[in-house]
Design a protein around this motif. Structure first.
Motif, PDB file in Angstrom:
ATOM      1  N   GLU A 191      90.317  12.176   0.336  1.00 18.48           N
ATOM      2  CA  GLU A 191      90.058  11.716   1.878  1.00 18.48           C
ATOM      3  C   GLU A 191      91.315  10.765   2.337  1.00 18.48           C
ATOM      4  OE1 GLU A 191      86.711  10.058   5.024  1.00 18.48           O
ATOM      5  OE2 GLU A 191      86.295  10.099   2.995  1.00 18.48           O
ATOM      6  N   ARG A 192      91.659   9.942   1.159  1.00 16.64           N
ATOM      7  CA  ARG A 192      92.944   9.181   1.568  1.00 16.64           C
ATOM      8  C   ARG A 192      94.095   9.955   1.797  1.00 16.64           C
ATOM      9  NH1 ARG A 192      90.756   5.601  -2.524  1.00 16.64           N
ATOM     10  NH2 ARG A 192      92.398   6.193  -4.099  1.00 16.64           N
ATOM     11  N   MET A 193      94.185  10.993   1.117  1.00 18.79           N
ATOM     12  CA  MET A 193      95.495  11.889   1.024  1.00 18.79           C
ATOM     13  C   MET A 193      95.163  12.856   2.408  1.00 18.79           C
ATOM     14  SD  MET A 193      96.361  13.018  -2.760  1.00 18.79           S
ATOM     15  CE  MET A 193      94.856  14.211  -2.933  1.00 18.79           C
ATOM     16  N   ALA A 194      94.125  13.491   2.649  1.00 18.55           N
ATOM     17  CA  ALA A 194      93.988  14.302   3.781  1.00 18.55           C
ATOM     18  C   ALA A 194      94.081  13.537   4.885  1.00 18.55           C
ATOM     19  CB  ALA A 194      92.677  14.972   3.598  1.00 18.55           C
ATOM     20  N   ASN A 195      93.534  12.393   5.127  1.00 20.50           N
ATOM     21  CA  ASN A 195      93.075  11.837   6.522  1.00 20.50           C
ATOM     22  C   ASN A 195      94.397  10.772   6.764  1.00 20.50           C
ATOM     23  OD1 ASN A 195      90.791  13.238   7.865  1.00 20.50           O
ATOM     24  ND2 ASN A 195      89.991  12.605   5.802  1.00 20.50           N
ATOM     25  N   GLY A 196      94.638  10.174   5.757  1.00 19.66           N
ATOM     26  CA  GLY A 196      95.609   8.849   5.553  1.00 19.66           C
ATOM     27  C   GLY A 196      96.825   9.137   5.441  1.00 19.66           C
ATOM     28  N   GLY A 197      97.490  10.408   4.761  1.00 21.36           N
ATOM     29  CA  GLY A 197      98.562  10.739   4.305  1.00 21.36           C
ATOM     30  C   GLY A 197      99.066   9.743   3.016  1.00 21.36           C
ATOM     31  N   ALA A 198      98.179   9.437   2.359  1.00 22.80           N
ATOM     32  CA  ALA A 198      98.206   8.550   1.274  1.00 22.80           C
ATOM     33  C   ALA A 198      99.081   9.364   0.446  1.00 22.80           C
ATOM     34  CB  ALA A 198      96.930   8.206   0.288  1.00 22.80           C
ATOM     35  N   ASP A 199     100.130   8.678  -0.508  1.00 23.52           N
ATOM     36  CA  ASP A 199     101.071   9.151  -1.357  1.00 23.52           C
ATOM     37  C   ASP A 199     100.395   9.700  -2.820  1.00 23.52           C
ATOM     38  OD1 ASP A 199     103.983   9.522  -2.583  1.00 23.52           O
ATOM     39  OD2 ASP A 199     102.838   8.127  -3.895  1.00 23.52           O
ATOM     40  N   ALA A 200     100.543  10.671  -2.993  1.00 26.67           N
ATOM     41  CA  ALA A 200      99.827  11.350  -4.268  1.00 26.67           C
ATOM     42  C   ALA A 200     100.077  10.859  -5.676  1.00 26.67           C
ATOM     43  CB  ALA A 200     100.229  12.888  -4.416  1.00 26.67           C
ATOM     44  N   ALA A 201     101.523  10.234  -5.972  1.00 24.65           N
ATOM     45  CA  ALA A 201     101.557   9.424  -7.055  1.00 24.65           C
ATOM     46  C   ALA A 201     100.668   8.004  -7.030  1.00 24.65           C
ATOM     47  CB  ALA A 201     103.217   9.174  -7.296  1.00 24.65           C
ATOM     48  N   GLN A 202     100.803   7.441  -5.731  1.00 23.16           N
ATOM     49  CA  GLN A 202     100.181   6.344  -5.568  1.00 23.16           C
ATOM     50  C   GLN A 202      98.556   6.437  -5.793  1.00 23.16           C
ATOM     51  OE1 GLN A 202     101.106   4.014  -2.285  1.00 23.16           O
ATOM     52  NE2 GLN A 202      99.145   2.716  -2.324  1.00 23.16           N
ATOM     53  N   THR A 203      98.132   7.546  -5.300  1.00 18.47           N
ATOM     54  CA  THR A 203      96.759   8.016  -5.165  1.00 18.47           C
ATOM     55  C   THR A 203      96.133   8.116  -6.654  1.00 18.47           C
ATOM     56  OG1 THR A 203      96.880   8.911  -3.290  1.00 18.47           O
ATOM     57  CG2 THR A 203      95.064   9.341  -4.327  1.00 18.47           C
ATOM     58  N   ALA A 204      97.029   8.668  -7.587  1.00 21.17           N
ATOM     59  CA  ALA A 204      97.061   9.125  -8.917  1.00 21.17           C
ATOM     60  C   ALA A 204      96.523   7.655  -9.764  1.00 21.17           C
ATOM     61  CB  ALA A 204      97.941   9.895  -9.564  1.00 21.17           C
ATOM     62  N   GLY A 205      97.450   6.764  -9.239  1.00 19.53           N
ATOM     63  CA  GLY A 205      97.464   5.573  -9.923  1.00 19.53           C
ATOM     64  C   GLY A 205      96.262   4.788  -9.535  1.00 19.53           C
ATOM     65  N   GLU A 206      95.984   4.649  -8.304  1.00 18.85           N
ATOM     66  CA  GLU A 206      94.703   4.136  -7.944  1.00 18.85           C
ATOM     67  C   GLU A 206      93.414   4.854  -8.535  1.00 18.85           C
ATOM     68  OE1 GLU A 206      95.236   4.576  -3.741  1.00 18.85           O
ATOM     69  OE2 GLU A 206      96.622   2.761  -3.429  1.00 18.85           O
ATOM     70  N   LEU A 207      93.603   6.166  -8.641  1.00 19.63           N
ATOM     71  CA  LEU A 207      92.278   6.882  -9.195  1.00 19.63           C
ATOM     72  C   LEU A 207      92.054   6.433 -10.558  1.00 19.63           C
ATOM     73  CD1 LEU A 207      90.051   8.937  -8.124  1.00 19.63           C
ATOM     74  CD2 LEU A 207      91.718  10.558  -8.814  1.00 19.63           C
ATOM     75  N   GLN A 208      93.118   6.503 -11.176  1.00 21.67           N
ATOM     76  CA  GLN A 208      93.071   6.040 -12.571  1.00 21.67           C
ATOM     77  C   GLN A 208      92.343   4.534 -12.662  1.00 21.67           C
ATOM     78  OE1 GLN A 208      93.839   7.762 -15.438  1.00 21.67           O
ATOM     79  NE2 GLN A 208      93.901   6.238 -16.945  1.00 21.67           N
ATOM     80  N   ALA A 209      92.783   3.638 -11.978  1.00 20.52           N
ATOM     81  CA  ALA A 209      92.082   2.284 -11.820  1.00 20.52           C
ATOM     82  C   ALA A 209      90.770   2.410 -11.688  1.00 20.52           C
ATOM     83  CB  ALA A 209      93.017   1.250 -11.038  1.00 20.52           C
ATOM     84  N   ALA A 210      90.442   3.060 -10.494  1.00 16.35           N
ATOM     85  CA  ALA A 210      89.263   3.077 -10.332  1.00 16.35           C
ATOM     86  C   ALA A 210      87.965   3.508 -11.113  1.00 16.35           C
ATOM     87  CB  ALA A 210      89.087   3.646  -8.818  1.00 16.35           C
ATOM     88  N   THR A 211      88.651   4.813 -11.789  1.00 16.83           N
ATOM     89  CA  THR A 211      87.818   5.636 -12.771  1.00 16.83           C
ATOM     90  C   THR A 211      87.711   4.908 -13.944  1.00 16.83           C
ATOM     91  OG1 THR A 211      89.682   7.265 -13.226  1.00 16.83           O
ATOM     92  CG2 THR A 211      87.784   7.498 -11.693  1.00 16.83           C
ATOM     93  N   GLU A 212      88.673   3.968 -14.671  1.00 18.48           N
ATOM     94  CA  GLU A 212      88.652   3.572 -16.229  1.00 18.48           C
ATOM     95  C   GLU A 212      87.594   2.709 -16.403  1.00 18.48           C
ATOM     96  OE1 GLU A 212      92.335   1.471 -16.284  1.00 18.48           O
ATOM     97  OE2 GLU A 212      93.468   3.309 -17.211  1.00 18.48           O
ATOM     98  N   PRO A 213      87.069   1.929 -15.521  1.00 14.40           N
ATOM     99  CA  PRO A 213      85.615   1.140 -15.766  1.00 14.40           C
ATOM    100  C   PRO A 213      84.514   2.144 -16.179  1.00 14.40           C
ATOM    101  CG  PRO A 213      86.765   0.030 -13.870  1.00 14.40           C
ATOM    102  CD  PRO A 213      87.350   1.406 -14.192  1.00 14.40           C
ATOM    103  N   LEU A 214      84.542   3.464 -15.124  1.00 12.28           N
ATOM    104  CA  LEU A 214      83.416   4.197 -15.486  1.00 12.28           C
ATOM    105  C   LEU A 214      83.387   5.100 -16.671  1.00 12.28           C
ATOM    106  CD1 LEU A 214      83.589   5.562 -11.700  1.00 12.28           C
ATOM    107  CD2 LEU A 214      82.515   3.761 -12.709  1.00 12.28           C
ATOM    108  N   ALA A 215      84.209   5.179 -17.483  1.00 14.83           N
ATOM    109  CA  ALA A 215      84.521   5.910 -18.795  1.00 14.83           C
ATOM    110  C   ALA A 215      84.262   4.683 -19.901  1.00 14.83           C
ATOM    111  CB  ALA A 215      85.647   6.617 -19.015  1.00 14.83           C
ATOM    112  N   GLU A 216      83.911   3.557 -19.494  1.00 13.47           N
ATOM    113  CA  GLU A 216      83.831   2.559 -20.795  1.00 13.47           C
ATOM    114  C   GLU A 216      82.520   2.717 -21.413  1.00 13.47           C
ATOM    115  OE1 GLU A 216      84.762  -1.368 -18.943  1.00 13.47           O
ATOM    116  OE2 GLU A 216      86.885  -0.775 -18.976  1.00 13.47           O
TER     117      GLU A 216
END
Length: 413
Positions: free
Chosen positions: A388-413
């Motif tokens: 949604e951030r990319m589609a509606n807000g034009g978020a940068d893909a590389a930055q989104t990948a980094g943010e997604l990595q940070a957001a999901t790391e705690p969920l895999a612990e």
């Protein structure tokens, strides 16, 4: 100790939530020859139809009565969790592919006897969805996957001579549709629940994965960034809508020509045929366009599981063997239109003689799995939000990948 073993051990120490599996060996189990009743929970439409098949099984195994309880998919997760907490689980159940990780982690699923069930009989990704730390916890029952639906008549008008086979050709056809009068070239989810389902084929086809071999998120890879960039480009270039109008369906846009391509599952074959009979002969379902790793979709569906506290494990094994045999899988397709997980069933009628099904068999053969993750719902939500951030807000893909990595790391612990 593995991550799943640590979590189960911790769950067994919580005074507020006692799982029946903790410290129990299931009691005095019955053999398949003993008179008994096997309790089964089945979800959705399958739950409404399974009792008739169970009655057929009872004719072959008269000592085993099957008691099927239908459960709505909207209630399935809550009902299973509550039953696990209260020690009131059935003997066996149908379990959705994205639910497996959570219940494996809770320690309430009985490992599968791999001397009885052979992984080579099933589509690889369907089997892998049930495996954690080398142990198998479910037998694939039915599967679904995603393919590309496109309007062949409008493609012909736009000058396309063949189905899009690569990412480049997919983009070219989307542009050609628009230039020929379509409002959009393709329909892709712009976020919201389940948007991850359309992104995942891009990720897998680029050679990426959701998690690495250690079970850690893998969004910080070049492949993940490439997939996010490609997916986001359809929004930034105006080739797909950044929003969904209330009440509007993908079938409506497909029928009107406003969006003559979309990615979806096998149920859409019947949906289009029934809702849009005027399109007969004017559309096709084809394998997903490929990138570096080829045409790769993902496998959903459901498996059959047995619970550790059941005294009827032998009967459950017989019933699962019955339901997953090639002949019964083909019969079940006629009843429910659920695609068989057993590959040999595709050689049976009516599947073997249905040309519309060949694309799904081809796509299933190369599809990837959804890892059995305990916190899958939270993990998937983060992917939906990133889209949604990319589609509606034009978020940068590389930055989104980094943010997604940070957001999901705690969920895999």
């Amino acid at each position: 100790m593995s991550r799943s073993a640590r979590t189960v051990a911790a769950a067994c120490t919580l005074p507020a939530l006692t799982f029946a599996a903790c410290g129990s060996d299931g009691g005095d189990e019955l053999s398949a020859e003993d008179e008994q009743t096997l309790t089964v929970w089945a979800m959705g439409e399958e739950g409404k139809r399974l009792q008739d098949v169970a009655d057929e099984f009872n004719q072959e195994y008269p000592s085993i009565q099957i008691d099927v309880t239908p459960v709505g998919w909207d209630q399935a997760h809550q009902k299973l969790v509550a039953a696990a907490a209260g020690g009131e689980l059935p003997d066996m159940a149908q379990m959705g592919s994205t639910m497996m990780g959570e219940f494996i982690e809770l320690g309430v699923l009985e490992p599968v006897d791999t001397s009885t069930f052979d992984q080579d009989d099933f589509f690889p990704a369907a089997w892998e969805n049930n495996v954690v730390d080398g142990e198998v916890y479910g037998v694939p029952w039915y599967v679904d996957t995603r393919v590309l639906y496109y309007r062949t008549d409008l493609a012909d008008e736009a000058g396309a001579t063949h189905p899009p086979a690569t990412w480049e050709e997919l983009k070219e056809l989307a542009i050609a549709y628009q230039e020929n009068g379509s409002r959009f070239g393709i329909s892709l989810p712009a976020g919201g629940e389940g948007a991850w389902q359309s992104l995942l084929p891009f990720l897998y086809s680029a050679g990426g994965t959701l998690v690495d071999d250690e079970g850690d998120p893998a969004f910080d890879s070049p492949e993940a960034t490439k997939a996010l960039e490609e997916y986001a480009s359809y929004f930034s270039e105006g080739l797909t809508s950044t929003s969904v109008q209330p009440g509007q369906t993908v079938e409506q846009d497909f029928g009107s020509g406003d969006a003559p391509m979309f990615i979806s599952g096998p149920w859409m074959v019947n949906n289009i045929s029934e809702a849009l009979p005027e399109l007969e002969g004017k559309w096709a379902a084809v394998p997903l366009p490929a990138d570096d790793a080829g045409s790769v979709s993902w496998v959903g569906g459901a498996s059959l599981v047995t619970f550790t506290e059941s005294r009827h494990k032998a009967a459950a094994q017989e019933f699962i063997s019955f339901l997953t045999s090639p002949e019964k899988q083909a019969d079940w397709y006629e009843i429910s239109k659920s695609l068989p997980a057993n590959m040999a069933a595709w050689e049976e009628e009516p599947l073997a003689g249905d040309p519309q099904l060949h694309v799904f068999e081809e796509q299933l053969a190369t599809a990837g799995d959804v890892p059995a993750m305990p916190q899958w719902n939270e993990f998937a939500h983060e992917v939906d939000v990133a889209i949604e951030r990319m589609a509606n807000g034009g978020a940068d893909a590389a930055q989104t990948a980094g943010e997604l990595q940070a957001a999901t790391e705690p969920l895999a612990e």
